[in-house]
Scaffold this motif. Structure first.
Motif, mmCIF file in Angstrom:
data_model
loop_
_atom_site.group_PDB
_atom_site.id
_atom_site.type_symbol
_atom_site.label_atom_id
_atom_site.label_comp_id
_atom_site.label_asym_id
_atom_site.label_seq_id
_atom_site.Cartn_x
_atom_site.Cartn_y
_atom_site.Cartn_z
ATOM 1 N N SER A 136 0.792 -1.341 0.091
ATOM 2 C CA SER A 136 -0.283 0.222 0.064
ATOM 3 C C SER A 136 0.901 0.787 0.357
ATOM 4 O O SER A 136 0.281 2.296 -0.010
ATOM 5 N N GLY A 137 2.150 1.219 -0.087
ATOM 6 C CA GLY A 137 2.971 2.444 -0.171
ATOM 7 C C GLY A 137 2.830 2.846 -1.095
ATOM 8 O O GLY A 137 1.906 3.037 -2.340
ATOM 9 N N ARG A 143 -0.551 -1.010 -5.159
ATOM 10 C CA ARG A 143 -1.496 -0.279 -3.863
ATOM 11 C C ARG A 143 -2.841 0.354 -4.731
ATOM 12 O O ARG A 143 -3.322 -0.172 -3.569
ATOM 13 N N ILE A 144 -3.332 0.298 -5.532
ATOM 14 C CA ILE A 144 -4.790 0.360 -5.932
ATOM 15 C C ILE A 144 -5.671 -0.815 -6.541
ATOM 16 O O ILE A 144 -6.565 -1.008 -6.418
ATOM 17 N N PHE A 145 -5.070 -1.919 -6.056
ATOM 18 C CA PHE A 145 -5.678 -2.861 -6.018
ATOM 19 C C PHE A 145 -5.530 -4.038 -4.203
ATOM 20 O O PHE A 145 -5.967 -5.228 -4.568
ATOM 21 N N VAL A 146 -4.808 -3.200 -3.321
ATOM 22 C CA VAL A 146 -5.007 -3.561 -2.088
ATOM 23 C C VAL A 146 -6.810 -4.255 -1.903
ATOM 24 O O VAL A 146 -6.715 -4.708 -1.172
ATOM 25 N N LYS A 147 -7.483 -3.196 -1.892
ATOM 26 C CA LYS A 147 -8.757 -3.266 -1.013
ATOM 27 C C LYS A 147 -9.482 -4.771 -1.557
ATOM 28 O O LYS A 147 -9.897 -5.389 -1.045
ATOM 29 N N GLU A 148 -9.060 -4.541 -3.558
ATOM 30 C CA GLU A 148 -9.809 -5.434 -3.769
ATOM 31 C C GLU A 148 -9.399 -6.790 -3.252
ATOM 32 O O GLU A 148 -9.960 -7.625 -2.913
ATOM 33 N N LYS A 163 1.946 -6.635 1.777
ATOM 34 C CA LYS A 163 4.085 -6.234 2.109
ATOM 35 C C LYS A 163 3.501 -5.423 3.090
ATOM 36 O O LYS A 163 2.751 -4.290 3.710
ATOM 37 N N PRO A 164 4.912 -5.430 4.167
ATOM 38 C CA PRO A 164 5.823 -6.071 3.476
ATOM 39 C C PRO A 164 5.291 -7.091 5.619
ATOM 40 O O PRO A 164 6.587 -8.586 5.093
ATOM 41 N N ASP A 165 4.043 -7.546 5.420
ATOM 42 C CA ASP A 165 4.108 -8.623 6.725
ATOM 43 C C ASP A 165 3.680 -9.927 5.029
ATOM 44 O O ASP A 165 2.953 -11.331 5.593
ATOM 45 N N SER A 166 3.824 -10.112 4.186
ATOM 46 C CA SER A 166 2.992 -11.513 3.365
ATOM 47 C C SER A 166 4.649 -12.341 2.453
ATOM 48 O O SER A 166 4.694 -12.124 1.626
ATOM 49 N N PHE A 167 5.020 -12.804 3.908
ATOM 50 C CA PHE A 167 6.224 -13.389 2.924
ATOM 51 C C PHE A 167 5.980 -14.548 2.344
ATOM 52 O O PHE A 167 6.879 -14.580 1.440
ATOM 53 N N VAL A 168 4.798 -14.752 3.062
ATOM 54 C CA VAL A 168 4.536 -16.293 1.969
ATOM 55 C C VAL A 168 4.710 -15.832 0.212
ATOM 56 O O VAL A 168 5.165 -16.227 -0.288
ATOM 57 N N ALA A 169 4.410 -14.813 0.177
ATOM 58 C CA ALA A 169 4.356 -14.663 -1.154
ATOM 59 C C ALA A 169 5.206 -13.853 -1.516
ATOM 60 O O ALA A 169 6.165 -14.380 -3.140
ATOM 61 N N SER A 170 5.749 -12.695 -0.916
ATOM 62 C CA SER A 170 6.504 -11.871 -1.036
ATOM 63 C C SER A 170 8.612 -12.811 -0.648
ATOM 64 O O SER A 170 9.484 -11.903 -1.968
ATOM 65 N N CYS A 171 8.284 -13.393 -0.814
ATOM 66 C CA CYS A 171 9.667 -14.032 -0.949
ATOM 67 C C CYS A 171 9.762 -15.328 -0.796
ATOM 68 O O CYS A 171 10.769 -15.920 -1.552
#
Length: 178
Positions: A136-137, A143-148, A163-171
């Motif tokens: 959402s930064g 960021r425009i897709f966060v709510k959806e 992000k930054p808490d979505s480590f299964v996807a982002s890491c």
């Protein structure tokens, strides 16, 4: 939804290949049964990488016991085209996560709950999270897709993490898209 040519229906990790979902579920059960008084998080997330002739999607499943370790696996889906539209790609990542989550039927979730339920007064817990590779930064294009995407995760009963808490996807998943 998924063409058999691009997904063979199995999961893998660094030590096991070609695991059917039933084996994945058994591994998760066994991991939790080792210490049923633990605080567990069952997390799902998908990441993708666009290449010149295809787009590779990796969906990770991670069971974590706080401060005690993890067991994880992933499935790979390859679309034979370059998926350049960001919304389409983020939406498809979310769809693939939803598909894997749907394998955890009410009966299977109940089996997991029954492991921790007798131990909740000893501090045992189980949370289920959907990790989305978006942020959402202010400078983040997603960021425009966060709510959806968060509402899609919430609608299937998952606690959504970005992000930054979505480590299964982002890491974790990201590591296998390369």
């Amino acid at each position: 939804m998924i063409n058999d040519n691009v997904f063979n229906g199995t999961f893998q990790n660094l030590s096991q290949k070609n695991m059917p979902f039933e084996q994945v579920f058994l591994n998760i059960l066994q991991f939790m049964e080792k210490d049923p008084t633990g605080n567990f998080k069952l997390m799902f997330g998908t990441d993708s990488q666009v290449y010149s002739r295809e787009t590779k999607f990796i969906t990770g499943i991670v069971i974590q016991q706080e401060r005690k370790g993890v067991w994880a696996c992933f499935r790979k889906v390859i679309l034979p085209r370059k998926m350049e539209n960001l919304h389409e790609r983020i939406s498809y990542e979310t769809t693939l996560t939803e598909e894997v989550v749907s394998l955890f039927t009410e009966d299977k979730k109940e089996q997991l709950i029954q492991i921790v339920l007798p131990n909740i007064y000893k501090g045992a817990s189980l949370t289920i999270e959907g990790h989305i590779d978006i942020g959402s930064g202010e400078r983040n294009k997603t960021r425009i897709f966060v709510k959806e995407m968060i509402s899609r995760m919430n609608s299937i009963g998952l606690k959504a993490k970005i992000k930054p808490d979505s480590f299964v996807a982002s890491c974790y998943a990201n590591r296998f898209t390369k």
